[in-house]
Design an enzyme around this catalytic site. Structure first.
Site, PDB file in Angstrom:
ATOM      1  N   CYS A  25       7.188  17.450  29.093  1.00  0.00           N
ATOM      2  CA  CYS A  25       5.765  17.173  28.878  1.00  0.00           C
ATOM      3  C   CYS A  25       4.915  18.427  28.999  1.00  0.00           C
ATOM      4  CB  CYS A  25       5.278  16.091  29.835  1.00  0.00           C
ATOM      5  SG  CYS A  25       6.106  14.517  29.553  1.00  0.00           S
ATOM      6  N   CYS A  32      -1.126   3.887  34.143  1.00  0.00           N
ATOM      7  CA  CYS A  32      -0.248   4.669  33.268  1.00  0.00           C
ATOM      8  C   CYS A  32      -1.014   5.209  32.069  1.00  0.00           C
ATOM      9  CB  CYS A  32       0.900   3.811  32.760  1.00  0.00           C
ATOM     10  SG  CYS A  32       1.793   2.948  34.051  1.00  0.00           S
ATOM     11  N   SER A  33      -0.612   6.400  31.618  1.00  0.00           N
ATOM     12  CA  SER A  33      -1.262   6.996  30.455  1.00  0.00           C
ATOM     13  C   SER A  33      -0.789   6.310  29.182  1.00  0.00           C
ATOM     14  CB  SER A  33      -0.954   8.487  30.391  1.00  0.00           C
ATOM     15  OG  SER A  33       0.436   8.704  30.310  1.00  0.00           O
ATOM     16  N   LYS A  55      -4.648   9.638  30.425  1.00  0.00           N
ATOM     17  CA  LYS A  55      -4.898   8.223  30.681  1.00  0.00           C
ATOM     18  C   LYS A  55      -5.642   7.556  29.530  1.00  0.00           C
ATOM     19  CE  LYS A  55      -5.077   4.564  33.166  1.00  0.00           C
ATOM     20  NZ  LYS A  55      -4.852   3.864  31.896  1.00  0.00           N
ATOM     21  N   HIS A  99      -1.237  10.473  25.261  1.00  0.00           N
ATOM     22  CA  HIS A  99      -0.256  11.504  25.634  1.00  0.00           C
ATOM     23  C   HIS A  99       0.844  11.658  24.584  1.00  0.00           C
ATOM     24  CE1 HIS A  99       2.166  14.169  27.883  1.00  0.00           C
ATOM     25  NE2 HIS A  99       2.791  13.332  28.685  1.00  0.00           N
TER      26      HIS A  99
END
Lengths: 393, 469
Positions: free
Chosen positions: A84, A207-208, A333, A337
């Site tokens: 990431c 969670c994103s 968020k 992502h």
């Protein structure tokens, strides 16, 4: 002796797609969308770019994944993967390309097409192994932080849930002001707190987003930057730290920190000459893949003292109108992502803020922006920290 | 003197109340519970746990042979006993063999162990079973899962082998073909009257004659029986009083096939006193009757948990649907997650001490215990100063955890725990046989050998944590 690259590389244009479920667009479309914006911004042609650093986690192999799609003509393309942290590391390597004098104009581009996979989470490419260790879901790896942090600093789990929810609430509130964000709606504390549990104590709203998207930057040496524009963005420091895996194997680690973030931050602060991050940094885009991650980043990057991050989160210090706005663009968020793109997307917010183009999110007189990009999990990761500014010195 | 040196057992944590089968199909069912192997257990894992139960206080390097008896070996070609030997951390210069295909395999393996003991060898004899009856059939009611293990040798014998009588005949009453999952049988009256009653009588009378003992000399007859009723009827006919008949475990565990009489023998030994005579009687294509005499050494042996301990540690909340799912008797919707990659067998081979014996390493320079083993110390970066360090058996606690509702599992939600071992070493692993509401930071756990997944019919085994009893 190495002195770092402070003020030696400058960004002259950036582009970023809308992030989200881009079912009507493929990787080529996403890259064109980001590159078109970036070239127009910089005022140059595609063929003016000497070399490319193409970051993607899972959406393509080798430089060919870029060159075949963009029809770049026998130019150097490096495909980069650092989980990431791919985006920020692509940017870092591109900077070195110009600072070293190997090239005059380079592009760092991160792109990811996650929503073609058919999974709600990530598909992580893995090496051949005996595969005996648990194949943990991404949220479970970060969920360990929450009970550990609460236990260490004396919060009960209800308080901890509220701290986590406050972070999600803030990032959604910011993202609601961002036309490129995946989720553009404010979410109430109550609905965050009541969201279905994914990995205890994290709910789905901790969670994103899983997203498609691309972001890119064109970089030159600082002395050349003014040829392209009067208001380039200067790279003050950019460092990454890859951990030895000590934390997952040694009982001294207590799951309330990611040492990699701390070490990358310290190295970047040294390079950039930052001595008081809480005061000197105007805005920070950090890797809020899950809400507990953002909480420990506050402390690892010394925005807050150890054990104080949750108080700063609750009292609004990191809000858009707070002392140090964190994730003013909505963060992972709310902005989403798309792995390879995220690190460069983080820099894009500083770019917009420095140029007064952040719309309703616009901060007053921002000078220094920080991006922190994390690949892996708190107990074993690679973290990049980049610091940019709109003035030299 | 040759005979049993140690014994152990394993009963899976989950029990299905047979009433749930009636709830589903309506037909009357016998009372009681059947032990159900968790979705990550099979005859190998249960056998390995029983062998560990037996050997907790024994030196496994003294083992010269490992025999595994089952009709439900996970592989038709690939030995199970070698896996169990790896878990036991035996030497490599030992014999291993699987005893398969007959309900009598358990007693056959014990007799083979006795023969080996006469040659001076120590043999770990393990029996594990995980059989399936057709849904809504009587065998589904009867069958349960479990395992037992005995170390057989000639030093510190707790139950001396006296004599035995074996009857072997090609009697075809139960069967399961090479490509089938469920047990078939002929008409019950044929199976019992012509088969079971006849051959059991023959072997029992045979061994009584050989030893000169009478039924009244025995403290227990450990007699295999499809059901308690058939067991009781033939035992009475042979002259044994009800108090002498070792409970068949039918109500708490179910009929565990090859492992049934061995598990009953473990239960009998848990209660045995010096000079007790115990007769083990198995059934399957004939019958073996074996007479043991308990010695004074019985007072010095204790299994780690024991059959009784495992029987008492249970959860009975599972319903029939969960049973169907765990045994993969219904097709449930696959998780929308990437397909699991198979294990690399070369890497599995290189890591066998870690994966089976549960070894980490300790750095000779700084004393840091670490898992998995590697050549460079995580603490001091010293290279090649590592010593093997077995983490199995070390007290362990949960450092932190999460309950994961996203992970693909046959028994969601999945508990993932960071486990810290006393003396050093940390492992992030699954925590099973545990109520998600009961997990706490600091709770004590121990390690259990489990089947992790199967891809391309390669079964990957490793360790998970379970609550310490």
């Amino acid at each position: 002796m190495a002195i770092g690259i402070k003020d030696r590389a400058a960004v002259i244009g950036m582009g970023c797609t809308k992030f989200g479920e881009r079912y009507d667009r493929n990787l080529e479309d996403l890259m064109i969308e980001a590159i078109d914006e970036c070239l127009e911004d910089a005022g140059i042609e595609f063929n003016d770019i000497d070399a490319f650093w193409f970051g993607t986690f899972t959406s393509g192999m080798a430089g060919l994944a870029f060159s075949n799609r963009m029809k770049s003509h026998y130019k150097p393309v490096t495909r980069l993967e650092n989980m990431c942290c791919t985006g920020l590391d692509s940017f870092r390597n591109a900077c070195y390309g110009v600072v070293a004098g190997a090239y005059d104009v380079v592009m760092a581009i991160g792109a990811e097409k996650l929503k073609d996979g058919g999974y709600s989470g990530l598909e992580v490419p893995t090496e051949d192994s005996d595969r005996t260790l648990p194949d943990l879901t991404a949220p479970s790896r970060f969920a360990f932080v929450a009970p550990a942090y609460a236990h260490k600093y004396g919060l009960d789990m209800q308080q901890m849930k509220e701290v986590m929810a406050r972070i999600a609430w803030k990032n959604h509130k910011n993202g609601a002001l961002n036309p490129k964000a995946q989720y553009r709606a404010e979410v109430s504390m109550e609905s965050i707190l009541k969201s279905p549990i994914i990995c205890s104590p994290m709910g789905v709203m901790d969670c994103s987003g899983v997203s498609d998207g691309a972001a890119c930057a064109i970089i030159t040496r600082t002395e050349d930057a003014k040829k392209y524009r009067k208001d380039p963005m200067y790279v003050k420091g950019i460092q990454i730290a890859a951990g030895p895996g000590h934390s997952e194997k040694h009982q001294s680690y207590d799951f309330t920190t990611a040492f990699e973030t701390y070490y990358a931050g310290q190295a970047a602060y040294r390079e950039a000459g930052i001595t008081n991050p809480r005061e000197q940094i105007s805005l920070a885009e950090v890797h809020d893949c899950f809400t507990p991650t953002e909480l420990i980043i506050y402390e690892d990057l010394q925005f807050s003292e150890r054990g104080q991050g949750w108080k700063d989160a609750m009292n609004g210090f990191f809000d858009l109108d707070g002392g140090l706005p964190v994730n003013p663009d909505g963060g992972l968020k709310s902005f989403g992502h798309p792995i390879g793109a995220s690190g460069i997307r983080m820099l894009y917010e500083s770019w917009l803020q420095f140029h007064g183009r952040a719309g309703k999110r616009q901060l007053e007189n921002p000078r220094i922006g920080l991006a922190q990009n994390l690949g892996g999990q708190p107990y074993s990761c690679v973290v990049g920290v980049g610091i940019v500014g709109n003035e030299l010195g | 003197m040759v005979g049993i040196i140690g014994f152990g057992a394993y009963v899976p944590f989950n029990r299905l109340n047979r009433a749930h089968i009636k709830d589903t199909f309506g037909a009357p069912v016998p009372k009681g519970e059947k032990a159900v192997a968790n979705y990550d257990e099979d005859s190998i894992t249960m056998g390995a746990m029983a062998a560990l139960d037996c050997s907790a206080n024994l030196d496994t390097k003294s083992i010269d042979a490992v025999y595994f008896a089952t009709t439900t070996a996970p592989y038709k070609e690939k030995q199970s006993a070698a896996t169990i030997a790896g878990v036991l951390d035996t030497r490599l210069d030992i014999r291993t063999a699987d005893f398969c295909d007959s309900l009598r395999a358990g007693s056959s393996a014990i007799l083979a162990g006795v023969d080996a003991a006469m040659q001076g060898l120590n043999t770990m004899v393990v029996a594990g079973e995980c059989r399936l009856g057709y849904s809504a059939g009587s065998y589904e009611n009867h069958f349960g899962d479990g395992a037992a293990a005995f170390l057989i040798g000639n030093n510190h014998v707790i139950a001396e082998y006296i004599d035995s009588c074996s009857i072997s005949i090609d009697f075809h009453d139960l069967w399961r073909a090479d490509d089938e999952r469920f047990v078939h049988s002929w008409e019950e009256r044929f199976c019992i009257n012509q088969g079971y009653n006849q051959f059991v009588s023959d072997s029992v009378q045979g061994v009584l004659k050989k030893t000169g003992l009478t039924p009244g000399d025995f403290s227990k007859i450990v007699l295999y029986g499809v059901t308690p009723r058939y067991q009781g009827q033939i035992a009475a006919k042979l002259g044994f009083a009800p108090a002498q008949i070792q409970d068949s475990l039918y109500n708490q565990v179910g009929n565990t096939g090859t492992a049934n009489a061995p598990m009953m023998l473990a239960a009998a030994l848990e209660e045995a006193k010096p000079n007790d005579y115990i007769m083990l009687v198995s059934y399957g294509e004939g019958s073996d009757a074996i007479v043991f005499k308990v010695s004074d050494e019985i007072a010095n042996f204790f299994p780690a948990c024991g059959l009784k301990g495992y029987i008492e540690n249970k959860k009975v909340t599972m319903n029939y649907g969960k049973y169907l799912r765990w045994r993969e008797l219904i097709e449930t919707e696959p998780a929308k997650r990437p397909v699991q990659k198979r294990s690399s067998l070369p890497d599995m081979y290189r890591n066998r001490k870690k994966n089976l014996g549960f070894y980490g390493v300790v750095c000779k320079n700084c004393g840091t215990v670490q898992f998995p083993p590697s050549r460079i110390c995580i603490e001091c970066r010293t290279i090649d100063q590592m010593e093997d360090y077995r983490l199995y058996g070390k007290p362990a606690r949960v450092a932190t955890f999460t309950v994961d509702y996203l992970a693909e599992s046959l028994d969601p939600p999945t508990i993932v725990a960071v486990v810290d071992f006393e003396g050093g070493g940390r492992l992030i692993c699954y925590l099973v046989d545990c109520d998600p509401d009961e997990v706490k930071v600091g709770m004590e756990v121990k390690m259990s050998f489990r089947h992790i997944f199967t891809v391309d019919s390669i079964r990957t085994y490793f360790w998970k944590a379970v609550p310490k009893l």
